[in-house]
Motif scaffolding. Sequence first.
Motif, short mmCIF file in Angstrom:
data_model
loop_
_atom_site.label_atom_id
_atom_site.label_comp_id
_atom_site.label_asym_id
_atom_site.label_seq_id
_atom_site.Cartn_x
_atom_site.Cartn_y
_atom_site.Cartn_z
N LEU A 50 9.11 -0.49 2.88
CA LEU A 50 9.36 -1.33 1.70
C LEU A 50 8.26 -2.36 1.49
N ARG A 51 7.22 -2.30 2.30
CA ARG A 51 6.11 -3.24 2.15
C ARG A 51 5.43 -3.02 0.80
N ASP A 52 4.95 -4.08 0.18
CA ASP A 52 4.27 -3.98 -1.10
C ASP A 52 2.91 -4.68 -1.00
N PRO A 53 1.80 -3.97 -1.09
CA PRO A 53 1.70 -2.52 -1.28
C PRO A 53 2.00 -1.76 0.02
N VAL A 54 2.27 -0.45 -0.11
CA VAL A 54 2.53 0.38 1.05
C VAL A 54 1.19 0.84 1.62
#
Length: 375
Positions: free
Chosen positions: A37-41
């Motif tokens: 779910l990290r942004d950005p991946v």
Amino acid sequence: MNEQQLSQTARSCAGCGVQLQSERSDLAGFLPESALLRDPVICQRCFRIRNYNEASSVAVDQDDFLRLLSSIGSTDSLVVHIVDLYDFEGSLISGLQRFVGNNPVLLVVNKIDLLPKAMNVNRLRNWVQKQAKAEGLRTVDIVLCSAKRNMGFEHVIDALERYRGDRDVYVVGATNVGKSTLINRLIRDYSDMERELTTSRYPGTTLDAVHIPLEDGKAIIDTPGIVYTTRMTEVVPRSFLGSLLPDKPIKPLVYQLNSGQSLFIGSLVRFDFVEGDRQSFTLYISNALNVHRTKLERADALYEDHRGELLGGPTREELEEIPAWTRHSLRVPRGSNKDLFISGLGWIQVNGTNGAMLDLYAPKGVKVMLRDSMI
């Protein structure tokens, strides 16, 4: 990472463009599922570069790597080839020169901290130059260092300043040569990491390299490490690598042998002194490995009864997963100073000058050869 999860997010790293996966941390594109779910991946490798100025090593097969090398030939770059002094012939990229074209090659020889401190550095550099030339590699310079111990790293920086000019820098090497450690040092000492990572995708391949920006607008291009299956490090269980790869200066082991005697090295290798005058042999191997001496006539039975136990090395069950031994029969000429090199394990220096007949048993596919003595 399953297909449903991937369908809900990016399939490729936003930092380097490589396909994401969460099964193998030693391969390109790895990220933990918790980072989905990290942004950005971005993959773990890019995350470490971006947030901690730290690169991790990834590996590719030979075909992908050779396609990447071929693309370097069409650029105007400085090629930094990192090799492991402890496994020199096993980590040198065969035929590198024909792939990189006219680009200059700086040979950085890492892990000099593993050799005895009394080693003559000039003699060692001359030995490296001779061996590299024999492999067809033309170098603008040779730098000896230990990235891990911070020995000689200033000479690496000096060489980059001297030979880079207005060029990008491609860093190439095999796995386990300390490439990521050296890249990390370059990032800290030689790069402006406030700039964004860029993506380098080469035609004809899915392999991605990571561009580490420099202050003048050029970049250090960190390429994945090539896997050479001819090294013992690729044969043994990963849990045994800590015993196989030394992490501190080697204490040479000297054995006085008569013909008809054998040495076992951790159930992985058997060395037979078949014929010759009594002489000494010096083992340059990890001091975590067991060495056992016996008579040649008893060697077969000893191995059958005690491999993986008294003889040390991987367990008996793990040894079943390692390729069967191949015998290498080698003749040391009179008056010559030779090493018996076993890729990924180390080498045995033949100290006599009256010649010898030797047999070396090693897992099938592991590179074994006679070379001029390093020390």
